[in-house]
Write a protein that holds these residues in place. Structure first.
Motif, PDB file in Angstrom:
ATOM      1  N   PRO A 159      22.482  -1.937  18.360  1.00 13.93           N
ATOM      2  CA  PRO A 159      23.075  -1.823  16.776  1.00 13.93           C
ATOM      3  C   PRO A 159      23.261  -3.324  16.423  1.00 13.93           C
ATOM      4  N   VAL A 160      23.517  -4.049  17.167  1.00 15.44           N
ATOM      5  CA  VAL A 160      23.453  -5.822  16.641  1.00 15.44           C
ATOM      6  C   VAL A 160      22.218  -5.960  16.195  1.00 15.44           C
ATOM      7  N   THR A 161      21.354  -5.778  17.151  1.00 16.55           N
ATOM      8  CA  THR A 161      19.979  -6.329  16.780  1.00 16.55           C
ATOM      9  C   THR A 161      19.480  -5.471  15.481  1.00 16.55           C
ATOM     10  N   PHE A 162      19.541  -4.275  15.540  1.00 11.07           N
ATOM     11  CA  PHE A 162      19.149  -3.222  14.167  1.00 11.07           C
ATOM     12  C   PHE A 162      19.581  -3.893  13.048  1.00 11.07           C
ATOM     13  N   THR A 163      21.113  -3.789  12.926  1.00  8.30           N
ATOM     14  CA  THR A 163      21.977  -4.354  11.975  1.00  8.30           C
ATOM     15  C   THR A 163      21.285  -5.803  11.362  1.00  8.30           C
ATOM     16  N   GLU A 184      23.658   5.801   9.979  1.00  7.36           N
ATOM     17  CA  GLU A 184      24.899   5.952  10.374  1.00  7.36           C
ATOM     18  C   GLU A 184      25.390   4.676  10.848  1.00  7.36           C
ATOM     19  N   GLU A 185      26.576   4.332  10.600  1.00  5.90           N
ATOM     20  CA  GLU A 185      27.400   3.186  10.828  1.00  5.90           C
ATOM     21  C   GLU A 185      28.560   3.284  11.826  1.00  5.90           C
ATOM     22  N   ARG A 186      28.847   2.818  12.775  1.00  2.00           N
ATOM     23  CA  ARG A 186      29.993   2.710  13.377  1.00  2.00           C
ATOM     24  C   ARG A 186      30.670   1.306  13.561  1.00  2.00           C
ATOM     25  N   THR A 187      31.849   1.526  13.915  1.00  2.00           N
ATOM     26  CA  THR A 187      32.729   0.048  14.261  1.00  2.00           C
ATOM     27  C   THR A 187      32.864  -0.071  15.705  1.00  2.00           C
ATOM     28  N   VAL A 188      32.665  -1.201  15.959  1.00  2.00           N
ATOM     29  CA  VAL A 188      32.703  -1.359  17.321  1.00  2.00           C
ATOM     30  C   VAL A 188      34.134  -1.784  17.802  1.00  2.00           C
ATOM     31  N   TRP A 194      22.922   2.967  16.155  1.00  2.00           N
ATOM     32  CA  TRP A 194      23.561   3.589  17.274  1.00  2.00           C
ATOM     33  C   TRP A 194      22.703   4.730  17.619  1.00  2.00           C
ATOM     34  N   PRO A 195      22.480   4.919  18.874  1.00  4.39           N
ATOM     35  CA  PRO A 195      21.793   6.040  19.649  1.00  4.39           C
ATOM     36  C   PRO A 195      22.662   7.109  19.427  1.00  4.39           C
TER      37      PRO A 195
END
Length: 475
Positions: free
Chosen positions: A349-353, A400-404, A426-427
């Motif tokens: 997710p960090v790389t994709f974002t 889709e977004e999520r908070t770490v 996120w997968p």
């Protein structure tokens, strides 16, 4: 025996690094056996997962992980079961760890064989890099034995005197051996005399705590070391791979070398394209203790631009699983505290974002996250969704977004440097070797199903990959 496939991912948008297509992905015996026309009904299978048009990419290949690593008096708190589980949670289906000698008595060969034994508990596939700290007459034979084991890369550090540092003579001699053995030289590039002097100057001034880490390891030290190492690679003809590059200047040196025909590669890590050195003035600066340190916001923005445009070839986590109690033992002195960040689970997710936010395509992301690491590290069967490749697949919704939440991750530590960040990528479903290990019902532990992967020779693999791509393009 059933004639049906084991698994079909239907109605998928299959994204490889060189393009995308709508298809039904057919899986049998751990391999992709067909990409069936999505305009037709999906083939019957023992299990079908409807991707419903979501993106499906090849499972991630993390070329730079440290598992159960001993450095000095510190040991990371993970094992292969923990790290491989976290990798799968994060869409990574192959990790490459390092066999780094734990002390002066352990040989490079013994260090790799030790890690290979530990890796039998892995939930995902594992490959290994070797490491050489000092040269002696046995090193050429040891490198031959590593190559026979399928370990075709060797890491050396240009800093960390007294622990992992290799001197220039050792680096040059190992490069010659890696050319002979068709291998790849990995380099942690930071100029040790500059760092040692800069750190000592800060210590004399009483500015040696974690809040000053970024000032003790300047950008010049990294770029000077890259320049010197490229000269040795050019002299010996050795392919060279620079880990965790943190400055655009270092990347540009590699790009310039490539324009002259050198086989040189740049890797960076998620934290270097998203976090800047202001973190060392935060309430928890120990969360960000790593080497190289975070750089200025201007440097981070320039590095992220190079990642988005393809000047950086791979994105690795440099996963090192210390916890906060270890980090906080010596926050008063950066020379005495452990450096390294947990990140194998959050790499996707960090790389994709970061990449898509900088204008890169999903195909570009797949190249850095999976295809590039597999190809450059000569890992067969990885990095692509195609007939005959391993059925390592990740389904996700890019919107889709999520908070770490660092406390709810699975890496065996109690923090994340990305805690509180809102990320996409996120997968939702992860398939590893044809096994569904993550879906809407949660994680399904496959047991110690991970294989040790023997890698191909570097140039052998690059030639075969180029020929394979040309053949596929002709049909």
């Amino acid at each position: 025996m059933s004639q049906q496939p084991d698994l079909v991912i239907s109605n998928a948008t299959v994204v490889n690094s060189d393009g995308r297509r709508a298809a039904h992905i057919v899986v049998r015996d751990g391999l992709v056996t067909d990409l069936a026309d999505a305009a037709r009904p999906a083939p019957a299978a023992l299990r079908t997962i409807d991707a419903a048009g979501r993106l499906v990419i090849p499972g991630g290949v993390d070329g730079h992980c440290h598992v159960a690593q001993v450095t000095g008096r510190f040991r990371t708190l993970d094992d292969y079961r923990t790290t491989s589980t976290a990798a799968l949670w994060g869409g990574t289906t192959t990790i490459i760890d390092f066999g780094i000698p734990r002390d002066a008595q352990e040989t490079p060969l013994a260090a790799v064989l030790h890690k290979k034994e530990l890796a039998t508990e892995s939930r995902c596939d594992v490959a290994l890099h070797g490491a050489v700290i000092s040269w002696n007459e046995t090193v050429p034979w040891q490198l031959e034995q590593l190559a026979a084991e399928g370990v075709r890369s060797v890491k050396m550090y240009t800093t960390n005197r007294g622990t992992t540092m290799a001197d220039g003579d050792t680096i040059l001699k190992v490069m010659r051996e890696m050319v002979r053995l068709d291998g790849l030289t990995y380099i942690h590039a930071e100029h040790d005399p500059i760092i040692a002097d800069c750190t000592e100057q800060h210590a004399q001034d009483g500015r040696i705590g974690i809040g000053h880490l970024h000032r003790t390891r300047p950008e010049l030290a990294e770029e000077t070391s890259v320049k010197e190492t490229l000269a040795m690679a050019e002299y010996t003809g050795a392919p060279v791979y620079f880990v965790h590059q943190s400055t655009p200047g270092a990347v540009d040196l590699v790009s310039d070398a490539r324009s002259r025909g050198l086989e040189a590669f740049s890797e960076t890590c998620p934290h270097y394209v998203t976090l800047d050195d202001s973190v060392y003035g935060s309430a928890f600066p120990e969360w960000f203790a790593c080497c190289p340190p975070m750089r200025s916001a201007r440097t981070v923005a320039a590095l992220r631009e190079r990642l988005a445009t393809g000047a950086i070839h791979t994105m690795s986590s440099d996963h090192s699983c210390y916890d906060l109690s270890q980090k906080r033992e010596r926050t008063d002195d950066v020379r005495a505290m452990p450096h390294g960040l947990p990140g194998v689970e959050t790499r996707m997710p960090v790389t994709f974002t970061a990449m898509t936010g900088a204008g890169a395509s999903v195909e570009d992301f797949v190249e850095a996250f999976s295809a590039g690491p597999a190809r450059i590290n000569a890992v067969p069967g990885k990095g692509r969704i195609a007939e005959g490749f391993d059925a390592d697949l990740v389904i996700f919704d890019p919107a889709e977004e999520r908070t770490v939440d660092g406390a709810n991750l699975h890496m065996g530590t109690d923090f994340s440097p990305f805690h509180g960040d809102v990320l996409a990528g996120w997968p939702a479903v992860v398939v590893s070797g044809g096994r569904v290990v993550l879906d809407g019902q949660g994680f399904h532990d496959p047991g110690a199903a991970g294989r040790f992967l023997a890698r191909n020779g570097f140039r052998q693999h690059q030639s075969a990959t180029t020929a394979g791509v040309a053949h596929a393009a002709a049909f």
